[in-house]
Scaffold this motif. Sequence first.
Motif, short mmCIF file in Angstrom:
data_model
loop_
_atom_site.label_atom_id
_atom_site.label_comp_id
_atom_site.label_asym_id
_atom_site.label_seq_id
_atom_site.Cartn_x
_atom_site.Cartn_y
_atom_site.Cartn_z
N LYS A 1 35.41 16.88 18.40
CA LYS A 1 34.25 16.76 19.28
C LYS A 1 32.95 16.96 18.50
CE LYS A 1 36.55 18.16 23.56
NZ LYS A 1 36.56 19.11 24.70
N PHE A 2 31.94 16.19 18.88
CA PHE A 2 30.62 16.31 18.25
C PHE A 2 30.02 17.67 18.56
CE2 PHE A 2 25.98 15.88 18.84
CZ PHE A 2 25.64 15.62 17.53
N ASN A 3 29.57 18.36 17.52
CA ASN A 3 28.95 19.67 17.66
C ASN A 3 27.46 19.52 17.38
OD1 ASN A 3 28.09 22.30 17.55
ND2 ASN A 3 29.79 23.02 16.30
N GLN A 4 26.63 19.76 18.40
CA GLN A 4 25.20 19.50 18.27
C GLN A 4 24.54 20.40 17.23
OE1 GLN A 4 23.42 18.84 22.00
NE2 GLN A 4 21.34 18.59 21.23
N SER A 5 25.14 21.56 16.94
CA SER A 5 24.56 22.45 15.94
C SER A 5 24.54 21.82 14.56
CB SER A 5 25.33 23.78 15.90
OG SER A 5 26.65 23.58 15.44
N THR A 6 25.42 20.84 14.33
CA THR A 6 25.42 20.18 13.02
C THR A 6 24.13 19.42 12.79
OG1 THR A 6 26.54 18.24 13.96
CG2 THR A 6 27.94 19.96 13.01
N ILE A 7 23.49 18.94 13.86
CA ILE A 7 22.20 18.25 13.72
C ILE A 7 21.16 19.20 13.17
CG2 ILE A 7 20.30 17.16 14.98
CD1 ILE A 7 22.60 15.31 14.74
N SER A 8 21.13 20.42 13.70
CA SER A 8 20.16 21.42 13.23
C SER A 8 20.38 21.75 11.76
CB SER A 8 20.30 22.69 14.08
OG SER A 8 19.51 23.74 13.56
N ILE A 9 21.64 21.94 11.37
CA ILE A 9 21.95 22.28 9.98
C ILE A 9 21.57 21.14 9.05
CG2 ILE A 9 23.82 22.82 8.38
CD1 ILE A 9 25.27 24.14 10.78
N ALA A 10 21.95 19.91 9.42
CA ALA A 10 21.66 18.75 8.58
C ALA A 10 20.16 18.51 8.47
CB ALA A 10 22.36 17.51 9.14
N THR A 11 19.42 18.75 9.59
CA THR A 11 17.96 18.58 9.58
C THR A 11 17.30 19.54 8.60
OG1 THR A 11 17.92 17.80 11.87
CG2 THR A 11 15.87 18.68 10.98
N LYS A 12 17.70 20.80 8.63
CA LYS A 12 17.12 21.80 7.73
C LYS A 12 17.42 21.47 6.27
CE LYS A 12 17.46 25.41 11.24
NZ LYS A 12 18.22 26.60 11.69
N LYS A 13 18.62 21.00 5.99
CA LYS A 13 18.96 20.64 4.62
C LYS A 13 18.15 19.44 4.15
CE LYS A 13 23.70 22.42 4.53
NZ LYS A 13 25.13 22.08 4.36
N ALA A 14 17.95 18.46 5.04
CA ALA A 14 17.14 17.29 4.69
C ALA A 14 15.69 17.69 4.42
CB ALA A 14 17.21 16.25 5.81
#
Length: 239
Positions: A206-219
């Motif tokens: 299942k898609f975990n929305q918290s991954t968006i936050s983590i990926a955004t900060k790394k970018a």
Amino acid sequence: MKKLFALFVGCLLSSIVVAQTVGKTQTEQYKASFETAIDISNFLDYDGPQIPIQILKCGISDEMYEMYPELKEKRVGLGVANISMEYLENLNRFKFTEDKTEIKNRMVKQFQASQAGISENKLDGRGKINLAEYFVTIECYDYSISEDETVNLKDGVKNLMVTRIGLQVRFTNAETGVVFGASGLGEAKTTRELTLLSDATVDPVKFNQSTISIATKKALDIACARILDRMIKKGIFKS
């Protein structure tokens, strides 16, 4: 003796089979040189003059929403915008100027009321308004989710979901129009492991929305570090 030898060979073969990989699905991963990591820690702990900036656009474009409707449904763009603004503020190198006309008009009306003597407290904005030295845009240019799966008789099923966000950050000089631009590709991984004896169904992760936050900060780590590095080389910041 022959029975013991046959038993030994049988055990050996079964141990080999147990460790065998039955199936594997894997997606190729690639990052361009301008998207790869640069150490943001070199630019933290700054204590010096701040530059006034104005964020004109931040988040996910309409084109990206059309390609990935789930981003709009989960209000991902709002999260990216909020994270980006807080990220820039925590760098302690910038101060933000207001871009909304409605708020600017309210400020002018308050100054006028103060000068007319109809207000209890006095406000004098002459010579105090900060104009932006740089206009900033932060735009998502890439979004993807890939899922790799490995089925092993010994370890069971292992799923790896990778969420990727690519952000481009642009600082445009308000006087000259010169642009400092940089991109960063952030990744966040979700891992699920199931044994073959597990009763759990092998459904997609299942898609975990918290991954968006983590990926955004790394970018943002990558893109902002590259921009700050160029600004320091140009003498805009001392360090």
